[in-house]
Design an enzyme around this catalytic site. Structure first.
Site, short mmCIF file in Angstrom:
data_model
loop_
_atom_site.label_atom_id
_atom_site.label_comp_id
_atom_site.label_asym_id
_atom_site.label_seq_id
_atom_site.Cartn_x
_atom_site.Cartn_y
_atom_site.Cartn_z
CG ASP A 92 41.79 40.74 82.49
OD1 ASP A 92 40.92 39.93 82.80
OD2 ASP A 92 41.54 41.88 82.05
CG ASP A 266 41.36 34.96 77.15
OD1 ASP A 266 40.72 35.98 76.85
OD2 ASP A 266 41.02 34.18 78.07
CB CYS A 304 48.15 15.90 66.33
SG CYS A 304 48.96 17.17 67.33
CB CYS A 306 51.92 18.14 69.13
SG CYS A 306 51.29 16.84 70.20
CB CYS A 309 50.72 13.37 68.27
SG CYS A 309 49.22 13.89 69.13
CG HIS A 335 47.33 16.77 71.83
ND1 HIS A 335 47.59 16.49 70.50
CD2 HIS A 335 45.97 16.81 71.94
CE1 HIS A 335 46.46 16.35 69.85
NE2 HIS A 335 45.44 16.54 70.70
C1 LIG Z 1 36.04 32.86 80.70
N1 LIG Z 1 35.22 33.96 80.26
C2 LIG Z 1 35.65 35.22 80.38
N2 LIG Z 1 34.83 36.27 80.13
C3 LIG Z 1 35.57 37.38 80.43
C4 LIG Z 1 35.21 38.73 80.41
C5 LIG Z 1 36.16 39.68 80.84
C6 LIG Z 1 35.81 41.11 80.94
O1 LIG Z 1 34.67 41.55 80.62
N3 LIG Z 1 36.75 41.96 81.39
C7 LIG Z 1 38.02 41.53 81.75
N4 LIG Z 1 38.88 42.45 82.19
N5 LIG Z 1 38.41 40.22 81.65
C8 LIG Z 1 37.48 39.27 81.23
C9 LIG Z 1 37.83 37.90 81.20
C10 LIG Z 1 39.23 37.42 81.61
C11 LIG Z 1 40.11 37.21 80.39
C12 LIG Z 1 41.52 36.91 80.79
C13 LIG Z 1 41.81 35.76 81.54
C14 LIG Z 1 43.12 35.50 81.91
C15 LIG Z 1 44.16 36.36 81.52
C16 LIG Z 1 43.86 37.48 80.77
C17 LIG Z 1 42.54 37.76 80.40
C18 LIG Z 1 36.85 36.97 80.82
N6 LIG Z 1 36.89 35.60 80.77
ZN LIG Z 2 49.28 16.16 69.34
#
Ligand SMILES: CNc1nc2cc3c(=O)[nH]c(N)nc3c(CCc3ccccc3)c2[nH]1
Ligand SMILES: [Zn+2]
Length: 370
Positions: A92, A266, A304, A306, A309, A335
């Site tokens: 990110d 993600d 499961c 895994c 499990c 898990h």
């Molecule tokens: C939990 N909700 C959540 N909404 C998001 C909106 C955005 C957004 O509008 N822009 C950017 N750049 N990232 C976002 C992320 C982080 C995602 C991420 C986390 C970890 C590693 C790699 C990527 C978000 N995460």
């Molecule tokens: Zn499992």
């Protein structure tokens, strides 16, 4: 190199089957990507991640920029070598983490001034700086530097923020040189306002990125609102390019996203809840520390297969959590990740065989969703 092949689109929904090819290997979509914020998917070794079927992992520009710093990762030869992960990595751009982790930040046209959430020292990240950091990390897929606006905010706030994010995206594209080894995704913003989502999507598509993220969601809005905005937005995204919905990850969110044409997602949820003993099963979530499982010698989930499990009982894993043994967190993480990765594999199969919506209904009934 970077290639996306759209292999099939469902007849009765926008669900699609695809394959991404990168220098570090292939990614079958729809895909769930485990998050490894500080160069590790918490409690997991790279071999364990491969064994459960993880094809790509995510990491974070913001966190790695602060610790250990880009100098050490550069000397290590990049993030793949540093963490000994030879499959694809997506990072990110740092925008989201700055806004969610550090306070007294100041957003200017140039970039974002903020204080490190570690030691309070003054920091600054710009679109160019974010691209430079991701270049040093050497991740295969990198994100444009954006502002993920909070929720709820005014139409005016989102209008200004989204247009600045478009200008930042242009600066990222101009600054990004390492195009053979790293693929830059644009991030569509626009909050919960469809008119602004349309502007953001059209302008980002005109900039011709190789893939697009849908940002600004999963920020506390109700799931129905998220689904509505998502459904609207994917219609403006090119069919021939991957679509990455940022920040989802509980089973229902993943099904809803795939149904609306999302290819990649993600979330920190499965690994985060595993560490406090919340386990995903086909009949819903269970809290393994509950006395209910004191003498339950069956597996976490009878369906499961895994490692956890196949080898351990609920009673044993409950014991580990009750005496704070690290192995408990590890077994629950193995898990939960396997559960979601296996669910995504079944989703891919169901799209291939034209029964995605039926699979979704079966899953929801057993899991206890509506
Ligand atoms: C939990 N909700 C959540 N909404 C998001 C909106 C955005 C957004 O509008 N822009 C950017 N750049 N990232 C976002 C992320 C982080 C995602 C991420 C986390 C970890 C590693 C790699 C990527 C978000 N995460
Ligand atoms: Zn499992």
């Amino acid at each position: 190199m970077f290639k996306f092949e759209l292999l099939k689109t469902a007849k009765d929904s926008k669900a699609r089957l695809g394959k991404i090819t990168t220098n570090h290997g292939e990614i079958e979509t729809p895909i769930f990507m485990p998050v490894g914020t500080r160069a590790t998917v918490k409690t997991m070794t790279p071999d364990e991640l491969k064994e459960i079927g993880s094809q790509i992992i995510l990491s974070n520009t913001y966190h790695l920029f602060l610790r250990p710093g880009t100098e050490i990762i550069e000397k290590a030869g990049g993030l793949h070598k540093f963490m000994n992960w030879d499959k694809p990595i997506l990072t990110d751009s740092g925008g989201f983490q700055v806004f969610s982790l550090s306070d007294n930040r100041k957003i200017t046209e140039e970039g974002v001034h903020f204080r490190s959430h570690i030691d309070g020292s003054k920091m600054f990240i710009s679109p160019e700086k974010s691209i430079d950091i991701q270049n040093i990390l050497g991740s295969d897929i990198i994100m444009a530097f954006d502002e993920c606006a909070p929720y709820p905010v005014s139409h005016e706030y989102i209008d200004n923020s989204m247009r600045r994010t478009l200008r930042w995206a242009e600066r990222c594209k101009v600054h990004h040189k390492n195009t053979d080894n790293q693929t830059l995704f644009g991030i569509i913003q626009g909050g919960m306002y469809k008119d602004l989502r349309e502007i953001s999507a059209r302008e980002m598509v005109d900039m011709d990125f190789k893939g697009y993220s849908i940002g600004g969601l999963s920020v506390g809005e109700p799931i129905d609102l998220m689904n509505d905005i998502l459904d609207f937005t994917t219609d403006f995204m090119p069919e021939s390019k991957p679509r990455y919905l940022m920040g989802v990850g509980s089973p229902d969110y993943l099904f809803e996203a795939v149904e609306r044409g999302v290819d990649m997602a993600d979330c920190v949820l499965p690994t985060r809840i595993a560490r406090n003993g919340t386990v995903l099963t086909h009949n819903g979530k269970i809290a393994i520390k509950n006395a209910l499982y004191k003498e339950d010698f069956s597996a976490l989930d009878k369906e499961c297969d895994c490692y956890t499990c196949r080898n351990f009982s609920k009673a044993y894993i409950r014991h580990l959590f009750n005496v704070d043994e690290i192995l408990g967190m590890r077994l629950a993480t193995i898990h939960n990740l396997y559960f979601l990765l296996d669910m995504m594999k079944n989703i891919r199969e169901s799209i291939r065989g034209d029964y995605f919506l039926e699979y979704k209904d079966d899953f929801y009934k057993k899991y206890g969703y509506k």
